[in-house]
Design an enzyme around this catalytic site. Structure first.
Site, PDB file in Angstrom:
ATOM      1  N   VAL A  16      45.301  68.882  42.891  1.00  0.00           N
ATOM      2  CA  VAL A  16      46.525  68.154  42.528  1.00  0.00           C
ATOM      3  C   VAL A  16      46.505  67.810  41.034  1.00  0.00           C
ATOM      4  O   VAL A  16      47.526  67.949  40.339  1.00  0.00           O
ATOM      5  CB  VAL A  16      46.684  66.879  43.390  1.00  0.00           C
ATOM      6  N   ALA A  35      62.979  60.310  31.664  1.00  0.00           N
ATOM      7  CA  ALA A  35      62.302  59.022  31.417  1.00  0.00           C
ATOM      8  C   ALA A  35      62.856  58.342  30.168  1.00  0.00           C
ATOM      9  O   ALA A  35      62.602  57.164  29.943  1.00  0.00           O
ATOM     10  CB  ALA A  35      60.802  59.253  31.257  1.00  0.00           C
ATOM     11  N   ARG A  47      34.588  65.496  36.141  1.00  0.00           N
ATOM     12  CA  ARG A  47      33.171  65.281  36.438  1.00  0.00           C
ATOM     13  C   ARG A  47      32.280  66.148  35.547  1.00  0.00           C
ATOM     14  O   ARG A  47      31.236  65.714  35.095  1.00  0.00           O
ATOM     15  CB  ARG A  47      32.892  65.620  37.897  1.00  0.00           C
ATOM     16  N   LYS A 207      47.422  57.040  56.053  1.00  0.00           N
ATOM     17  CA  LYS A 207      48.816  57.076  55.590  1.00  0.00           C
ATOM     18  C   LYS A 207      49.666  56.108  56.408  1.00  0.00           C
ATOM     19  O   LYS A 207      50.540  55.424  55.862  1.00  0.00           O
ATOM     20  CB  LYS A 207      49.355  58.504  55.706  1.00  0.00           C
ATOM     21  N   GLY A 306      49.347  70.137  49.749  1.00  0.00           N
ATOM     22  CA  GLY A 306      49.351  71.281  48.832  1.00  0.00           C
ATOM     23  C   GLY A 306      49.572  70.823  47.402  1.00  0.00           C
ATOM     24  O   GLY A 306      50.091  69.741  47.141  1.00  0.00           O
TER      25      GLY A 306
HETATM   26  N1  HSE Z   1      44.702  66.719  54.009  1.00  0.00           N
HETATM   27  C1  HSE Z   1      46.004  66.152  53.893  1.00  0.00           C
HETATM   28  C2  HSE Z   1      46.927  66.821  54.907  1.00  0.00           C
HETATM   29  C3  HSE Z   1      46.512  66.370  52.492  1.00  0.00           C
HETATM   30  O1  HSE Z   1      46.547  67.848  55.469  1.00  0.00           O
HETATM   31  O2  HSE Z   1      47.998  66.299  55.174  1.00  0.00           O
HETATM   32  C4  HSE Z   1      47.749  65.625  52.157  1.00  0.00           C
HETATM   33  O3  HSE Z   1      47.570  64.244  52.235  1.00  0.00           O
END
Ligand code: HSE
Length: 440
Positions: A16, A35, A47, A207, A306
């Site tokens: 991402v 914006a 890292r 979530k 994704g």
């Molecule tokens: N691993 C999570 C999914 C990624 O498959 O929904 C998105 O939050």
């Protein structure tokens, strides 16, 4: 701010992070116009600076220490995409304390420490944005915070893990085995670094907790949600589901019980009627149904995981943060507002159920199981059976399915504990809730 340009610090350049970096460069003129301010990416924390990457990036722009971002007075906005817990928590705390708005997609962190971080954001007057934490590219966070703000939320029911939905769809429609479907989800960048959380329901639970905190303004901890994953879903359950007019989806269910003032929070593979829109949400797609007292039913649909969908969510927040850096007096980040709300114990939650047993091929099996359901006041709406394959202790066995009327989970568990030990029952039952998507 240097000159008239906002300075962005990006922590993390994984799937991402690199999508966000590329889009910040590719769509610069569009983002700056929207914006109403221009920007630069000042530092990127990674890292390992020497790692080969798809994005081309100046060596001097990189650092291996995220402190270089949060302690740099010229940096205005931090994008946290390093993932994980401890370091990301430290980073966000430090950034907010230093007055820097933070954009994050770190759902595991927010599910566990959201209550603390939202309060820190509120007390410092510095926004924390987290659109990318739920539903990938679906704008559910901003919708709950803004467009639906006048509503008391009655329920949120959704498919919010792309990987598990991809696996279930592949098993159901593509005849793929679980392991192969999981491998493909990993290749496409949907699965977590540790896909256990996708499969055992905890990614969806994280979530769900974030959405519940947002919808009800209440702090919640991980133990508030009851979680089951998709590990035990088998082809036989899809066969029965189809025969009975259902499919199987991993659902997050958040409901407000108006009378008691409690919240019901759970994640479970559930039977979904084939003619319901949720049954048609396949592959990596997510869908979230929000029912509000004024708006009624709404459904949000889109790619739930994704690189690009998630980058879109991050960048939406970045533009908000940029706008608010120009007008900082009242930020539109999440302001927790409500009293603490009690959580309904999972044993008290009520749904209809599908229960599948493996039973010996004998007389009286249905009657003896039905008698125990009757003892616990659980009604049966249908039964179905199918020959099993092979033998159990040298005897033939069958699949036997009961469709049960709505009852408390506690009632069902008590009945099952007696049924499981009947000599005619040869293995633990498989249990799915049936979601009727009706108003509570
Ligand atoms: N691993 C999570 C999914 C990624 O498959 O929904 C998105 O939050």
């Amino acid at each position: 701010m240097i000159g008239e340009k906002l300075q962005i610090g990006l922590a993390g350049l994984g799937t991402v992070g690199s999508g966000v970096y590329e889009a910040l460069l590719r769509n610069r003129s569009l983002l700056e116009a929207r914006a109403q301010i221009s920007y630069e990416i000042r530092r990127v924390a990674v890292r390992d600076k020497r790692k080969k990457r798809e994005v081309s990036i100046e060596e001097g722009e990189l650092t291996e220490d995220w402190h270089d971002l949060v302690e740099d007075d010229s940096i205005d906005i931090i994008i946290e995409l390093i993932g994980g817990r401890e370091e990301a928590l430290e980073l966000i705390r430090a950034a907010l304390s230093n007055g820097k708005p933070v954009v994050t997609g770190n759902k595991a962190l927010l599910a566990e420490y959201g209550a603390e971080l939202f309060r820190l954001s509120q007390s410092k007057g510095v926004p924390l944005y987290f659109e990318a934490s739920c539903g990938g590219g679906i704008p559910i966070v901003q919708s709950l915070q803004n467009s639906l703000i006048c509503n008391k939320v009655d329920s949120i029911v959704g498919i919010i893990n792309g990987t598990s939905n991809y696996i279930l769809t592949s098993m159901e429609k593509g005849n793929l085995l679980f392991a192969e479907a999981l491998r493909r989800a990993g290749e496409k960048g949907y699965a977590e670094a540790d896909p256990t959380l996708d499969i055992n329901g905890w990614d969806a639970a994280h979530k769900g907790l974030i959405l519940a905190m947002l919808a009800y303004g209440t702090p919640l901890s991980l133990d508030a949600i009851a979680v089951n994953g998709i590990e035990d879903v088998q082809p036989a359950d899809f066969e029965f589901a189809h025969r009975l007019g259902y499919t199987i989806k991993l659902l997050v269910v958040i409901k407000r019980h108006k009378g008691e003032g409690t919240l019901e929070l759970r994640v479970q593979p559930s039977f979904v009627p084939l003619d319901h829109i949720m049954a048609k949400v396949d592959g990596v797609f997510n869908a979230i149904a929000v029912r509000g007292d004024i708006v009624g039913e709404t459904i949000f649909y889109g790619r739930g995981a994704g690189k690009n969908p998630t980058s879109s969510a991050v960048l939406g927040d970045v533009v908000l943060a940029m706008r608010e850096c120009r007008l900082p007096d009242y930020h539109t980040g999440f302001h927790p507002y409500a009293e603490e709300t009690a959580v309904l114990p999972v044993r008290e939650t009520v749904t209809p159920y599908y229960v599948r047993f493996r039973v010996r091929d004998q007389h009286g099996v249905i009657a003896s199981i039905a008698a125990i359901f009757a003892k616990y006041d659980i009604g049966i709406s249908a039964t179905s059976s199918q020959d099993g394959e092979g033998m159990q202790d040298r005897e033939p066995w069958n699949h036997l399915v009961f469709m049960l009327h709505a009852c408390k989970l506690g009632q069902l568990e008590s009945a099952l504990s007696e049924i499981e030990v009947l000599p005619c029952v040869v293995s633990e039952p498989v249990v799915f809730r049936i979601e009727a998507f009706r108003e509570t």
